[in-house]
Write an enzyme that holds these catalytic residues in place. Structure first.
Site, PDB file in Angstrom:
ATOM      1  N   GLU A  39      14.543  -6.210  -1.337  1.00 22.70           N
ATOM      2  CA  GLU A  39      15.848  -5.880  -0.750  1.00 22.70           C
ATOM      3  C   GLU A  39      16.352  -7.003   0.160  1.00 22.70           C
ATOM      4  O   GLU A  39      17.543  -7.302   0.187  1.00 22.70           O
ATOM      5  CB  GLU A  39      15.725  -4.547   0.009  1.00 22.70           C
ATOM      6  CG  GLU A  39      15.526  -3.368  -0.951  1.00 22.70           C
ATOM      7  CD  GLU A  39      15.078  -2.085  -0.268  1.00 22.70           C
ATOM      8  OE1 GLU A  39      14.122  -2.126   0.535  1.00 22.70           O
ATOM      9  OE2 GLU A  39      15.677  -1.023  -0.528  1.00 22.70           O
ATOM     10  N   GLY A  41      11.158  -3.504   0.608  1.00 19.88           N
ATOM     11  CA  GLY A  41      12.031  -4.192   1.564  1.00 19.88           C
ATOM     12  C   GLY A  41      12.081  -5.700   1.351  1.00 19.88           C
ATOM     13  O   GLY A  41      13.054  -6.358   1.749  1.00 19.88           O
ATOM     14  N   ALA A  44       8.636  -2.876   3.403  1.00 24.40           N
ATOM     15  CA  ALA A  44       8.646  -2.320   4.746  1.00 24.40           C
ATOM     16  C   ALA A  44       7.202  -1.965   5.099  1.00 24.40           C
ATOM     17  O   ALA A  44       6.363  -1.805   4.206  1.00 24.40           O
ATOM     18  CB  ALA A  44       9.525  -1.075   4.775  1.00 24.40           C
ATOM     19  N   GLU A  91       8.752   2.059  -4.071  1.00 20.69           N
ATOM     20  CA  GLU A  91       8.793   3.155  -3.082  1.00 20.69           C
ATOM     21  C   GLU A  91       8.481   4.529  -3.649  1.00 20.69           C
ATOM     22  O   GLU A  91       7.844   5.342  -2.989  1.00 20.69           O
ATOM     23  CB  GLU A  91      10.172   3.190  -2.398  1.00 20.69           C
ATOM     24  CG  GLU A  91      10.453   2.033  -1.461  1.00 20.69           C
ATOM     25  CD  GLU A  91      11.073   0.833  -2.151  1.00 20.69           C
ATOM     26  OE1 GLU A  91      11.053   0.773  -3.405  1.00 20.69           O
ATOM     27  OE2 GLU A  91      11.583  -0.044  -1.440  1.00 20.69           O
TER      28      GLU A  91
HETATM   29  N1  CAA Z   1       2.922  -2.410   4.693  1.00 18.04           N
HETATM   30  C1  CAA Z   1       1.836  -2.506   5.476  1.00 18.04           C
HETATM   31  N2  CAA Z   1       0.735  -3.229   5.156  1.00 18.04           N
HETATM   32  C2  CAA Z   1       0.757  -3.876   3.981  1.00 18.04           C
HETATM   33  C3  CAA Z   1       1.855  -3.813   3.110  1.00 18.04           C
HETATM   34  C4  CAA Z   1       2.980  -3.040   3.516  1.00 18.04           C
HETATM   35  N3  CAA Z   1       4.105  -2.973   2.756  1.00 18.04           N
HETATM   36  N4  CAA Z   1       1.568  -4.545   2.001  1.00 18.04           N
HETATM   37  C5  CAA Z   1       0.334  -5.049   2.201  1.00 18.04           C
HETATM   38  N5  CAA Z   1      -0.165  -4.644   3.380  1.00 18.04           N
HETATM   39  C6  CAA Z   1      -1.478  -4.958   3.973  1.00 18.04           C
HETATM   40  C7  CAA Z   1      -2.588  -4.201   3.274  1.00 18.04           C
HETATM   41  O1  CAA Z   1      -2.712  -2.895   3.790  1.00 18.04           O
HETATM   42  C8  CAA Z   1      -3.792  -5.078   3.591  1.00 18.04           C
HETATM   43  O2  CAA Z   1      -4.188  -4.811   4.905  1.00 18.04           O
HETATM   44  P1  CAA Z   1      -5.778  -4.774   5.280  1.00 18.04           P
HETATM   45  O3  CAA Z   1      -6.271  -6.164   4.955  1.00 18.04           O
HETATM   46  O4  CAA Z   1      -5.790  -4.462   6.745  1.00 18.04           O
HETATM   47  O5  CAA Z   1      -6.402  -3.750   4.401  1.00 18.04           O
HETATM   48  C9  CAA Z   1      -3.191  -6.487   3.579  1.00 18.04           C
HETATM   49  O6  CAA Z   1      -1.773  -6.320   3.743  1.00 18.04           O
HETATM   50  C10 CAA Z   1      -3.429  -7.204   2.251  1.00 18.04           C
HETATM   51  O7  CAA Z   1      -2.970  -6.368   1.212  1.00 18.04           O
HETATM   52  P2  CAA Z   1      -3.886  -5.952  -0.048  1.00 18.04           P
HETATM   53  O8  CAA Z   1      -5.329  -5.940   0.319  1.00 18.04           O
HETATM   54  O9  CAA Z   1      -3.315  -4.678  -0.603  1.00 18.04           O
HETATM   55  O10 CAA Z   1      -3.594  -7.185  -1.031  1.00 18.04           O
HETATM   56  P3  CAA Z   1      -3.664  -7.182  -2.620  1.00 18.04           P
HETATM   57  O11 CAA Z   1      -3.594  -8.624  -3.015  1.00 18.04           O
HETATM   58  O12 CAA Z   1      -4.790  -6.364  -3.122  1.00 18.04           O
HETATM   59  O13 CAA Z   1      -2.291  -6.446  -3.080  1.00 18.04           O
HETATM   60  C11 CAA Z   1       0.053  -5.943  -2.989  1.00 18.04           C
HETATM   61  C12 CAA Z   1      -1.061  -7.002  -2.769  1.00 18.04           C
HETATM   62  C13 CAA Z   1       0.164  -5.603  -4.486  1.00 18.04           C
HETATM   63  C14 CAA Z   1       1.367  -6.557  -2.494  1.00 18.04           C
HETATM   64  C15 CAA Z   1      -0.321  -4.664  -2.202  1.00 18.04           C
HETATM   65  O14 CAA Z   1      -0.622  -5.027  -0.859  1.00 18.04           O
HETATM   66  C16 CAA Z   1       0.778  -3.635  -2.164  1.00 18.04           C
HETATM   67  O15 CAA Z   1       0.979  -2.913  -3.131  1.00 18.04           O
HETATM   68  N6  CAA Z   1       1.512  -3.536  -1.006  1.00 18.04           N
HETATM   69  C17 CAA Z   1       2.515  -2.530  -0.801  1.00 18.04           C
HETATM   70  C18 CAA Z   1       3.796  -2.838  -1.552  1.00 18.04           C
HETATM   71  C19 CAA Z   1       4.814  -1.738  -1.367  1.00 18.04           C
HETATM   72  O16 CAA Z   1       4.587  -0.594  -1.753  1.00 18.04           O
HETATM   73  N7  CAA Z   1       5.972  -2.063  -0.774  1.00 18.04           N
HETATM   74  C20 CAA Z   1       7.026  -1.120  -0.523  1.00 18.04           C
HETATM   75  C21 CAA Z   1       6.944  -0.584   0.889  1.00 18.04           C
HETATM   76  S1  CAA Z   1       8.042   0.753   1.193  1.00 18.04           S
HETATM   77  C22 CAA Z   1       9.541   0.034   1.442  1.00 18.04           C
HETATM   78  O17 CAA Z   1       9.718  -1.179   1.373  1.00 18.04           O
HETATM   79  C23 CAA Z   1      10.642   1.000   1.783  1.00 18.04           C
HETATM   80  C24 CAA Z   1      12.012   0.433   1.930  1.00 18.04           C
HETATM   81  O18 CAA Z   1      12.689   0.058   0.988  1.00 18.04           O
HETATM   82  C25 CAA Z   1      12.623   0.461   3.250  1.00 18.04           C
END
Ligand code: CAA
Length: 261
Positions: free
Chosen positions: A115, A112, A67, A135
């Site tokens: 999911e 998400g 998400a 999360e």
């Molecule tokens: N939401 C918003 N932006 C996201 C994102 C997310 N879930 N995942 C990645 N991005 C964005 C980053 O902020 C980054 O943006 P900028 O270039 O503007 O800085 C861009 O995508 C590229 O990401 P990274 O630079 O972080 O890429 P990376 O290769 O270094 O890492 C990754 C990749 C490991 C997937 C890392 O991006 C990450 O950990 N993302 C978040 C994953 C996460 O925590 N997901 C769970 C979300 S909460 C949820 O899903 C709740 C639910 O069940 C409803």
């Protein structure tokens, strides 16, 4: 159907392919993207020319990275509840579409994204895919069905470990615990997803739909209720033209020609 901003939705033959495409956030699901998935899936459900759907992510690095964390960061409790209820409803639609939906997981399937993949009928993963529910690292918890679908797919112990450690697992481990059906080379991902989908949709459509419903409802009910539903669904199949065609074709030693009636 008007164009989408955060995904592409294409039909070819009997298969619709929905590709989530939000490169600036690794295909993360904001509210607008969720609404677009809902609209595309409603179209796939109602269009009789679509017999099955493949869901994938654009860009080769991510299926869906979760998400959208920027939206979660600013959400009030009420907004967060509305967000999760919306996500849950969209993923319920995917799970109960009445047509098979295959997730072709081509990279990060986190939060998400994991999911969404779990709401699909089957999951095929590229060797470079990874899965997780990160999360709790963010101070929240899975909100689009992860606490419910993950233990149903892999069992309570492995689900607890994935959700509570917030550690990602690779495609091989996801396959070992039953989270994905198959792991293939990245270059073969879409071909293999299509192959499996074509195999499924060559079968009698009503029988496929009723079998999916029996599995889904049965997992939410006791075995006795599940068996009662199975029996009623079997009886419904017995009244279809496709049952006459399928059994006749077998006895006449020829391939069946199903009409979906
Ligand atoms: N939401 C918003 N932006 C996201 C994102 C997310 N879930 N995942 C990645 N991005 C964005 C980053 O902020 C980054 O943006 P900028 O270039 O503007 O800085 C861009 O995508 C590229 O990401 P990274 O630079 O972080 O890429 P990376 O290769 O270094 O890492 C990754 C990749 C490991 C997937 C890392 O991006 C990450 O950990 N993302 C978040 C994953 C996460 O925590 N997901 C769970 C979300 S909460 C949820 O899903 C709740 C639910 O069940 C409803």
């Amino acid at each position: 159907m008007p164009d989408f901003e955060n995904l592409s939705y294409r039909k070819s033959g009997a298969i619709a392919t929905l590709t989530i495409d939000r490169p600036k956030a690794l295909n993360a699901l904001n509210q607008a993207t969720l609404a677009e998935i809902q609209r595309a899936m409603q179209d796939a459900a109602s269009d009789p020319s679509v017999h099955g759907v493949i869901v994938t992510g654009a860009g080769g690095k991510a299926f869906v990275a979760g998400a959208d964390i920027t939206e979660i960061a600013s959400a009030s409790p009420q907004e967060a509840q509305a967000f999760t209820r919306h996500g849950q409803a969209v993923f319920d639609l995917v799970e109960t579409l009445g047509k098979p939906v295959i997730a072709a997981v081509n990279g990060y399937a986190l939060g998400g994204g994991c999911e969404l993949a779990m709401a699909c009928t089957l999951r095929i993963a590229a060797e470079n895919a990874s899965f997780g529910q990160p999360e709790v690292k963010l101070g929240v918890m899975p909100g689009f069905g992860g606490t419910q679908r993950l233990p149903r797919l892999v069992g309570k112990g492995p689900a607890m470990q994935i959700i509570l450690t917030a550690e990602n697992i690779d495609a091989r481990e996801a396959h070992r615990i039953g989270l994905v059906n198959e792991v293939v080379e990245p270059a073969r991902l879409m071909t293999r997803a299509e192959e499996i989908l074509l195999r499924i949709i060559a079968n009698a459509p009503l029988a496929v739909r009723l079998a999916m419903e029996a599995v889904n409802h049965g997992l939410d009910a006791g075995q006795a209720q599940g068996l009662a539903l199975e029996s009623v669904s079997f009886a419904l199949c017995a009244g279809t033209e496709d049952k006459r065609e399928g059994t006749t074709a077998f006895l006449e030693r020829r391939p069946p020609r199903f009409s979906g009636r």
